[in-house]
Design an enzyme around this catalytic site. Sequence first.
Site, PDB file in Angstrom:
ATOM      1  N   GLY A  13      97.715  64.434  41.401  1.00 58.94           N
ATOM      2  CA  GLY A  13      98.565  64.981  40.362  1.00 58.94           C
ATOM      3  C   GLY A  13      98.937  63.919  39.342  1.00 58.94           C
ATOM      4  N   ASP A  36      94.441  64.529  49.171  1.00 59.76           N
ATOM      5  CA  ASP A  36      94.624  65.707  48.330  1.00 59.76           C
ATOM      6  C   ASP A  36      93.675  66.798  48.800  1.00 59.76           C
ATOM      7  OD1 ASP A  36      95.432  67.393  46.094  1.00 59.76           O
ATOM      8  OD2 ASP A  36      96.063  65.535  45.132  1.00 59.76           O
ATOM      9  N   ASP A  52      95.332  69.384  53.224  1.00 65.93           N
ATOM     10  CA  ASP A  52      96.228  70.456  52.803  1.00 65.93           C
ATOM     11  C   ASP A  52      97.532  70.207  53.550  1.00 65.93           C
ATOM     12  OD1 ASP A  52      97.717  72.784  52.575  1.00 65.93           O
ATOM     13  OD2 ASP A  52      96.022  74.134  52.863  1.00 65.93           O
ATOM     14  N   TYR A 142     110.660  76.606  42.316  1.00 67.69           N
ATOM     15  CA  TYR A 142     110.466  75.160  42.395  1.00 67.69           C
ATOM     16  C   TYR A 142     111.803  74.457  42.605  1.00 67.69           C
ATOM     17  CZ  TYR A 142     109.228  70.398  40.898  1.00 67.69           C
ATOM     18  OH  TYR A 142     109.063  69.034  40.830  1.00 67.69           O
TER      19      TYR A 142
END
Length: 363
Positions: A13, A36, A52, A142
Site C-alpha cells: 500500500g 501482501d 491474507d 473504516y
Amino acid sequence: MGGLKVLVAGCRGQIGTALTQALVQELGEKNVIACDLVESDPAINCQYEQLDVTDGAKYRSLVEQNDVSYVLHLAAILSSLGEKNPKLAYDVNVVGAQNAFEIASDLSCQLFMPSSIAVFGGDKFPKKQTPDDVILQPKTIYGVTKVFNELLGDYYRSKFGLDFRSLRYPGVISSQKYAFNGTTDYSTEIFFHALEQQKYSCWLGKEQALPMIYIDDCIDATIKFLKTPASQLNRSTYNLAGISFTPEMLVEQVQRLIPGVQVSYDPCPTRSKIAAQWPMSIDDSAALADWGWKYDTTMYQLAKKILSNIDAEYKEGRTLVFEEEEHTSSDELEPAFEAIASQRTKNSPSKATPLDGLNINMV
C-alpha cells in the site's frame, strides 16, 4: 531498532511500500519480511511472502518461523472503498487485526498498527486542534474498525503487557500515481491531472479543510515512534497532525508551480460527507512531549516537495516554476480556518444518526 526482525503485513500500500523501504535501510534486508496478497513482487528488496491477514494460521506461521520480534500490521480497507464494501472492510480491518493482536501477544512480539483521523466523527468533539482524548463517533466502517483497533490495543497492553503502538495518520500525500481511493487523495491526484491534462475537477469543496502529511515525513515520524523506548510513552495511540489546508489553498500552490492549470470543484457527496466528519486540524502536542515529534512546513514547501518527487516522465514538456520563499510557520494557517469552522458548526445536522450511540472516550 537494531537487533529486531520485522514483519510488514500490507507492504504494497501507500504507507507499506515506503515504510518497508525505510525499514530495509534501517535494519538490512535480512531483517525485514514483507507480506501482501499478491504471489510475488520483484520490486520488494527483501524477503517477500504472500499473506491474507484474515488467514490467522498462515499469519502465525510466518511470524513464528521467521523469529519475528516486531509486527507492523498495515493491512486495511480505507474509507471510500470501505463504504462500497463494508463486509470486506470488517473482515480485513477487524478479523485481520484480531489475528495480529493474538499472534503478537502469544509470541511476545511488539505490534504497530496505524490508526487514522477517520476515528473522529459526529459533533461532540472540537473540529479545530482536535486533541487525542475526545468522544469518538465515526460514521464510516473504516473509522469504526480503527476505533476498535485502538481500544483493543489498549486492552492487550493493560491485560497482557503487549507493547502496542498506533499513530492516527492524517491524510497522507505522496508523489506516486496509485489508485486514489482515499478521501484525501485529491491532494496527490491533482498534480498528475495538472501535468497530464492541465485541468482538474476536485471531489471536495474548496473550503473543506483537512490535516495532511507528506509520505516521507509520515515515514520519518513512524520510524521515530517505533524507536522510542516504551518507558517514554504515556499512551498507546497518538495524534499525528501534519499541516491543515483546504483544496483552495493547495490549488493556489499548484497553479503557482504549474502555470495555466484550470481547476473546478465538483464535490462527491460520499467523500464530502466523510470529510465533513473529520477534524480540520489536529493537536499532536502529546507526540512532541513524549517522543519529540513536530511537523513544521508551509503550503508552498509541501507542494514543491510533491511536484519535485514526481517521476520525470510526467513532467516532460511542462513549464514548471520553482521559487524561493520566506518561511512561514504552519501555525499561521490557523486563522484561515476560523470562519470555515464557524460555518461548519452552523451547518452541522442536529438529527441523531444510528451511530450516535457509539460514545467512546479515549481516556
